[in-house]
Scaffold this motif. Structure first.
Motif, short mmCIF file in Angstrom:
data_model
loop_
_atom_site.label_atom_id
_atom_site.label_comp_id
_atom_site.label_asym_id
_atom_site.label_seq_id
_atom_site.Cartn_x
_atom_site.Cartn_y
_atom_site.Cartn_z
N SER A 20 54.06 44.47 43.73
CA SER A 20 55.04 45.51 43.37
C SER A 20 56.48 45.01 43.57
N LEU A 21 56.69 44.16 44.56
CA LEU A 21 58.04 43.63 44.78
C LEU A 21 58.47 42.72 43.63
N ASN A 22 57.57 41.87 43.17
CA ASN A 22 57.90 41.03 42.01
C ASN A 22 58.19 41.88 40.78
N TRP A 23 57.43 42.95 40.59
CA TRP A 23 57.70 43.84 39.45
C TRP A 23 59.10 44.44 39.56
N GLN A 24 59.50 44.84 40.76
CA GLN A 24 60.83 45.41 40.95
C GLN A 24 61.91 44.37 40.63
N ILE A 25 61.68 43.13 41.07
CA ILE A 25 62.64 42.05 40.78
C ILE A 25 62.72 41.82 39.28
N LEU A 26 61.58 41.80 38.61
CA LEU A 26 61.57 41.61 37.15
C LEU A 26 62.32 42.73 36.45
N ARG A 27 62.15 43.96 36.91
CA ARG A 27 62.87 45.09 36.28
C ARG A 27 64.38 44.91 36.44
N CYS A 28 64.83 44.47 37.61
CA CYS A 28 66.26 44.22 37.82
C CYS A 28 66.76 43.16 36.86
N LEU A 29 66.01 42.07 36.73
CA LEU A 29 66.43 40.98 35.83
C LEU A 29 66.41 41.41 34.37
N GLN A 30 65.48 42.29 34.01
CA GLN A 30 65.47 42.79 32.64
C GLN A 30 66.67 43.68 32.36
N GLN A 31 67.12 44.42 33.35
CA GLN A 31 68.31 45.24 33.19
C GLN A 31 69.56 44.38 33.05
N ASN A 32 69.61 43.30 33.85
CA ASN A 32 70.78 42.42 33.84
C ASN A 32 70.35 41.06 34.36
N ALA A 33 70.14 40.11 33.47
CA ALA A 33 69.67 38.78 33.85
C ALA A 33 70.68 38.03 34.71
N ARG A 34 71.91 38.48 34.74
CA ARG A 34 72.93 37.83 35.57
C ARG A 34 73.12 38.50 36.92
N MET A 35 72.29 39.49 37.23
CA MET A 35 72.41 40.17 38.51
C MET A 35 72.18 39.16 39.64
N SER A 36 73.01 39.21 40.65
CA SER A 36 72.90 38.26 41.75
C SER A 36 71.65 38.54 42.58
N ASN A 37 71.19 37.49 43.27
CA ASN A 37 70.04 37.66 44.15
C ASN A 37 70.36 38.65 45.26
N ALA A 38 71.61 38.66 45.72
CA ALA A 38 72.02 39.59 46.76
C ALA A 38 71.90 41.04 46.27
N GLU A 39 72.35 41.29 45.04
CA GLU A 39 72.27 42.65 44.49
C GLU A 39 70.82 43.05 44.27
N ILE A 40 70.01 42.14 43.75
CA ILE A 40 68.59 42.45 43.57
C ILE A 40 67.97 42.76 44.93
N GLY A 41 68.29 41.94 45.93
CA GLY A 41 67.77 42.16 47.28
C GLY A 41 68.13 43.53 47.82
N ARG A 42 69.38 43.95 47.60
CA ARG A 42 69.81 45.29 48.05
C ARG A 42 68.99 46.37 47.36
N ARG A 43 68.73 46.18 46.08
CA ARG A 43 67.99 47.20 45.32
C ARG A 43 66.51 47.28 45.68
N VAL A 44 65.92 46.14 46.02
CA VAL A 44 64.47 46.14 46.29
C VAL A 44 64.15 46.07 47.78
N GLY A 45 65.17 45.86 48.63
CA GLY A 45 64.97 45.92 50.07
C GLY A 45 64.52 44.63 50.73
N VAL A 46 64.93 43.48 50.17
CA VAL A 46 64.62 42.19 50.81
C VAL A 46 65.89 41.33 50.82
N SER A 47 65.82 40.20 51.50
CA SER A 47 66.98 39.32 51.59
C SER A 47 67.19 38.54 50.29
#
Length: 96
Positions: free
Chosen positions: A5-32
């Motif tokens: 489920s965490l990988n799916w959340q990360i994929l959804r973030c990247l599909q919304q914005n492929a340039r989203m930073s890892n830090a922003e994705i981490g904030r959205r999905v709750g990991v570092s």
């Protein structure tokens, strides 16, 4: 590679914005950020993530018309046609 489920959340973030930073994705999905980077790298290595793209707006670039044209090439003329059509800036995609 299994997709949890965490990988799916990360994929959804990247599909919304492929340039989203890892830090922003981490904030959205709750990991570092490093955890996101590691998971993204594993998905790239497994070819789950195959490419990052930039979509452009033909209208904003001044192209007022979008057309899909169907052509039939005579025997032996397909390759020369494809070579020629690639030289036109106006041709965005060519499907076969």
């Amino acid at each position: 590679m299994s997709i949890d489920s965490l990988n799916w959340q990360i994929l959804r973030c990247l599909q919304q914005n492929a340039r989203m930073s890892n830090a922003e994705i981490g904030r959205r999905v709750g990991v570092s950020s490093p955890a996101v980077a590691e998971r993204v790298k594993k998905m790239e290595d497994a070819e789950i993530i195959q490419a990052y793209k930039t979509l452009i707006s033909p209208f904003e670039l001044g192209y007022q018309l979008k057309a899909i044209i169907t052509l039939r090439a005579f025997m032996g003329m397909l390759k020369p046609f494809l070579d020629k059509v690639k030289t036109y800036d106006e041709v965005i995609n060519c499907y076969r």
